[in-house]
Write an enzyme that holds these catalytic residues in place. Structure first.
Site, PDB file in Angstrom:
ATOM      1  CD  GLU A 131      -9.271  13.184  64.577  1.00 57.33           C
ATOM      2  OE1 GLU A 131      -8.165  12.923  64.070  1.00 57.33           O
ATOM      3  OE2 GLU A 131     -10.358  12.946  64.026  1.00 57.33           O
ATOM      4  CB  CYS A 164     -13.167  19.231  63.856  1.00 55.40           C
ATOM      5  SG  CYS A 164     -14.952  19.049  64.085  1.00 55.40           S
ATOM      6  CG  HIS A 179     -13.784  13.941  64.213  1.00 52.97           C
ATOM      7  ND1 HIS A 179     -12.563  14.400  63.759  1.00 52.97           N
ATOM      8  CD2 HIS A 179     -14.697  14.914  63.890  1.00 52.97           C
ATOM      9  CE1 HIS A 179     -12.734  15.590  63.185  1.00 52.97           C
ATOM     10  NE2 HIS A 179     -14.013  15.919  63.257  1.00 52.97           N
TER      11      HIS A 179
HETATM   12  N1  PCA Z   1     -17.535  18.518  62.569  1.00 53.42           N
HETATM   13  C1  PCA Z   1     -16.840  19.424  61.673  1.00 53.42           C
HETATM   14  C2  PCA Z   1     -16.984  20.780  62.294  1.00 53.42           C
HETATM   15  C3  PCA Z   1     -18.082  20.655  63.307  1.00 53.42           C
HETATM   16  C4  PCA Z   1     -18.282  19.211  63.480  1.00 53.42           C
HETATM   17  O1  PCA Z   1     -19.021  18.680  64.319  1.00 53.42           O
HETATM   18  C5  PCA Z   1     -15.392  19.000  61.370  1.00 53.42           C
HETATM   19  O2  PCA Z   1     -15.104  17.788  61.392  1.00 53.42           O
HETATM   20  O3  PCA Z   1     -14.548  19.860  61.096  1.00 53.42           O
END
Ligand code: PCA
Length: 200
Positions: free
Chosen positions: A78, A141, A165
């Site tokens: 990210e 996240c 991610h």
């Molecule tokens: N993904 C979520 C929160 C926890 C996770 O593994 C997100 O993308 O915010």
């Protein structure tokens, strides 16, 4: 060198989270870095607090947080966290913020302190799909990414942080056939490739 890598527990009705599944498989060393793995809850308040509590004693050079992005077709470092949270489902503590800042008065956005493009290239070189993402969403996240970056710029001097991610794993697609998935071994290999850029 010390690298703290975090992964979330399952949320949103899922029984697994590919982030923790993959993070928990990481080896104790990657390159010249000692790896510490930490499970964090999918909860707005507790997740960053758990990371910060450990970081204050561990003094890691890097904190890399990893989360699930259902439907994403690649492993995605990210680029930026934004100072806004708005949840379409409650977190695991039942909290569901609606259009509020992560840190009142904080900057609108904070860029990752990780070399996101180099990490993307390293994941691709390992034979896995990767791209740099320009949004970590507005859920837990993004909250964790923002809070830890904010701490790196304030109290955690000497630590750099960022977020990756990852897609779902095959066992999750039985109930969601439309979701792209990668085997957990592959996600783990992609994370290792990305983290090795920090440990060169
Ligand atoms: N993904 C979520 C929160 C926890 C996770 O593994 C997100 O993308 O915010």
């Amino acid at each position: 060198m010390k690298i703290l890598v975090t992964g979330f527990d399952p949320f949103g009705g899922e029984s697994v989270n590919p982030a923790w599944k993959a993070v928990s498989r990481l080896p104790d060393r990657i390159g010249n870095a000692e790896i510490t793995r930490l499970l964090i809850p999918t909860e707005f308040d507790h997740a960053p607090e758990k990371i910060l509590a450990l970081a204050r004693t561990l003094h890691p050079d890097y904190i890399v947080s990893v989360g699930q992005a259902a439907g994403r077709k690649a492993i995605t470092p990210e680029r930026i966290a934004i100072n806004l949270e708005s949840a379409s489902i409650p977190d695991n503590a039942g909290f569901q913020p609606d259009e509020q800042p992560v840190v009142p008065g904080g900057p609108d956005g904070i860029f990752s302190l990780l070399p996101v493009k180099k990490m993307k290239e390293a994941i691709e070189a390992a034979g896995l799909p990767a791209s740099v993402s320009n949004t970590a969403g507005t859920y837990v996240c993004n909250h964790v990414m923002y809070r830890i970056l904010y701490a790196c710029h304030t109290e955690l001097s000497g630590t750099k942080s960022g977020f990756i991610h990852v897609p779902c794993i095959p066992e999750q697609t039985e109930s969601h056939p439309e979701w792209f998935s990668l085997p957990v071994e592959e996600i783990e290999r992609g994370l290792e490739a990305a983290i090795s850029v920090l440990a060169e």
